[in-house]
Design an enzyme around this catalytic site. Sequence first.
Site, PDB file in Angstrom:
ATOM      1  N   GLY A 309       0.806  -1.270  -0.091  1.00  3.85           N
ATOM      2  CA  GLY A 309       0.006  -0.061  -0.079  1.00  3.85           C
ATOM      3  C   GLY A 309       0.949   1.267  -0.005  1.00  3.85           C
ATOM      4  N   SER A 310       0.423   2.248   0.756  1.00  2.00           N
ATOM      5  CA  SER A 310       1.077   3.599   0.649  1.00  2.00           C
ATOM      6  C   SER A 310       2.437   3.682   1.563  1.00  2.00           C
ATOM      7  CB  SER A 310       0.005   4.710   1.178  1.00  2.00           C
ATOM      8  OG  SER A 310      -1.189   4.648   0.322  1.00  2.00           O
ATOM      9  N   THR A 311       2.710   2.591   2.242  1.00  2.00           N
ATOM     10  CA  THR A 311       4.128   2.622   2.609  1.00  2.00           C
ATOM     11  C   THR A 311       4.905   2.787   1.639  1.00  2.00           C
ATOM     12  OG1 THR A 311       3.917   0.286   2.746  1.00  2.00           O
ATOM     13  CG2 THR A 311       3.267   1.577   4.749  1.00  2.00           C
TER      14      THR A 311
END
Length: 676
Positions: A309-311
């Site tokens: 995801g956004s990590t």
Amino acid sequence: MFKSNKTANKKVKRQTRAVTAGPVKDTSGVRLVFVAVVFAGLWAALWGRAWYVQLIDGPRLAAMASRQHHATELVTGQRGDILDRNGLVLARSADFKSVFVRPVEIENRKEAAKMLANALGRSYAQMLSKVSRRSSFVWVSREVDDKAAARIREASLAGVYLTTEYSRLYPYKQLAGRLIGFVGTDDKGLEGLERAFDKHLTGQSTRQVVQRDAAGRRLYMDGAGFASGLKGKDLRLTVDANIQFFAEDALASAVRKYEGTWGGCMVVDAQSGDILAWAEYPPFNPNAYKGYSAGMWRNRLAMDALEPGSTVKPFLIAAALDDGLAKTDSLFFCENGRWKLHDVTIRDTKKHQWLTLDKVLRYSSNIGMAKLGLEMGAARYHDYLTRLGFGERPELPLPGVASGLMRQPGQWREVDLATASFGQGFAVTGAQLARAFMVLANGGVSKPLRLVIDDNAPEAPAGERIFSEESTRKVLEMMRETVEGDGTGRAADILGLEIGGKTGTAQKASKGKSGYGDEYVASFVGLVPAMNPKHIVLVTVDNPRKNHYGSVVAAPVFKSVVTRTWAYLGMLPEGQEEYAGLASGDTPSVSGRIADLPAHDEQTRSVAQNDVELGVVPNVVGRSLRSAMEIFARKGLIPEVKGMGSRVQRQKPEAGSPWPENITSSEYVLWLTEQS
């Protein structure tokens, strides 16, 4: 006249008999001689027999005695200990008794079967079957308790034997359970570090002549036995047991609160790469591994790949800054939160129009990142991901370490590149993600993770530079604003500390169907301090049901772990100590030490409460070694064990004495005995 003749005749007869008998002979001397001759003969026979036994038959009888009391056995040394970075014992072997029979030596099989059935609580038919086999060696029962071993020893039946084996003891139970792994009955590592370092930990084996007494017990010249020099090597981990406990405690609270199916948390020393904590939930207790399904043994932080995801957004931004594709103030139109690319609709959590690059990261805009990724191109972005370590197995000494899932750039369509720009469409393990953030923490240079301390290991080569120092610094500033500003990571902020981080909320692919379903992975990766990181903390919660956003589910876990860890290390700013006991960011409580782990049973718990909590050394004399170890484990130490056996005969310090101010395991000694 006739009467006088009869009287005269009687007198004549008496005189005649007296003359005929003569004087009486004395035979006592003859009898004495006879007895003397008999005793002399017996004495001579005994001396003759002794002479024969000593001089003629002596060697044969000596050989028979030697065979009865001496035997050549394969002796294996005790398995080495597993220690945390401070020397705290996380795994240690303790001896136990097992029963076997040699059916050919059993004189009365029914008697032997009855005794074994009563001692072991087994059926008579089952025991009779074992003692009746046509074999020279049959296992009857492994790891018998002390009471059963004592009854079998007292019976002392021919052909029935007790032997000493080793049982693995994990005194802190579930603490780092999946990471450490476990060993089987034969003392062979089956999972985790126990398996990976099985040769290192396993004691040496050698054939030696052992001497036994009439009951079949080994006789030693010293209390430890000659096998003590064969002990396996110890394994020292980079893990700190206290930080491990903080991570497990905070993670458990979050997974339970948001009803997730699994959670993982890693704490890494940003400068050295040492892994200080490797936590997973639900917990796994290696002492009782047989009670878990094989799936519960799985070390998911190393073996299971999830979409990040956004990590991963900070990495794409750093790459774009390095390649000159964008600047921190470059503008991206975010389509009011909804953008259709071909047949796929990309959405943002909130509606945004024009955002600068730093705000694209701060507000975690998927649309802005997708447009940035399309500008970079699949080949270039894939190259950066590969250099960061995605798609490759991390160099960690664990079995089954996964390489993740990432297709070649030639297989990426435009939509695939867009979704990969915000962490969808490829999967990474927790260990891979932590290693990638090591690059940002070290000025753009890669550095490996380390799990085992080996003083003899060669120095690691210099890492590869992935990003420039300038680009790395700008990304760290953006991550700081994500937490300390009005970004998605505000729940991770800690008063008095500079925190940088990135939330992640990844939608999971549908099982058996194309596209994505309604399950998510909530995550957060944070660095503290933000601009000169000392620690990296990664938190992942799989499939939380009550809330699936990383900012809500995972970020508070980071806050709890960092607060308690820095308080433990003496690094927390003044005024924050009272919150060092937070388990999930909710209620302050001054607790959370390794000694707070629950006792194994009610008996152990009562002793711990009555003695350990009152500040005095508990009385463990007469207890089994396992029970004694668990009691001392509540104080955070493992005593030194001396002698052979399974029960404590003597202890140091004595029961009732106060705990020393500076507690070390070397100050505590338990002497063992085989007597029950």
